[in-house]
Design an enzyme around this catalytic site. Sequence first.
Site, PDB file in Angstrom:
ATOM      1  N   GLU A 122       3.075  20.491  32.301  1.00 29.11           N
ATOM      2  CA  GLU A 122       4.170  19.992  32.844  1.00 29.11           C
ATOM      3  C   GLU A 122       2.955  19.760  34.495  1.00 29.11           C
ATOM      4  OE1 GLU A 122       6.054  22.060  36.722  1.00 29.11           O
ATOM      5  OE2 GLU A 122       5.414  23.090  35.029  1.00 29.11           O
ATOM      6  N   ARG A 146       7.496  18.707  45.712  1.00 28.17           N
ATOM      7  CA  ARG A 146       6.702  18.278  44.734  1.00 28.17           C
ATOM      8  C   ARG A 146       8.256  17.820  44.179  1.00 28.17           C
ATOM      9  NH1 ARG A 146       5.169  22.246  40.410  1.00 28.17           N
ATOM     10  NH2 ARG A 146       4.932  20.636  39.513  1.00 28.17           N
ATOM     11  N   ARG A 165       9.347  15.404  36.471  1.00 27.81           N
ATOM     12  CA  ARG A 165       8.220  16.131  36.145  1.00 27.81           C
ATOM     13  C   ARG A 165       7.565  15.065  34.367  1.00 27.81           C
ATOM     14  NH1 ARG A 165       8.188  17.901  39.891  1.00 27.81           N
ATOM     15  NH2 ARG A 165       8.197  20.492  40.639  1.00 27.81           N
ATOM     16  N   HIS A 215      14.732  18.488  37.032  1.00 32.60           N
ATOM     17  CA  HIS A 215      14.024  19.632  37.134  1.00 32.60           C
ATOM     18  C   HIS A 215      14.208  20.436  35.850  1.00 32.60           C
ATOM     19  CE1 HIS A 215      11.960  23.190  38.761  1.00 32.60           C
ATOM     20  NE2 HIS A 215      10.933  22.534  39.427  1.00 32.60           N
TER      21      HIS A 215
END
Length: 117
Positions: free
Chosen positions: A70, A81, A85, A108
């Site tokens: 990831e 963050r 992703r 997420h």
Amino acid sequence: MAAVQARETPEKPAAPASMPTIAVADLPREGRKTLELIKKGGPFPYNKDGTTFHNRERLLPRQPRGYYSEYTVRTPFSRDRGARRIVAGKGSTGDPATSGEYYYTADHYRSFARIKE
């Protein structure tokens, strides 16, 4: 006795039929930058980038443990963050940088889209 046929493993595992796709051009600017970094092998801005993604949600094709990595897609104005992703598979090359197998999530890991290049 019936002959047993060997199953061929595709070079790039197919995404589940219900998984949407996203073109590289449709990724957010930060996503395109993260994808470029993955293909270059880094350097990555976050310590957790390149760590194993375990696919606990089972939304990506099933693969052996350690197959997916990831990477953070920076979220402007976020103090952490954020939720975005890119998850990369190792593919037939064994290297996320050259695998051509990339998935984007903006929430997420609740949903994924296969990145089409």
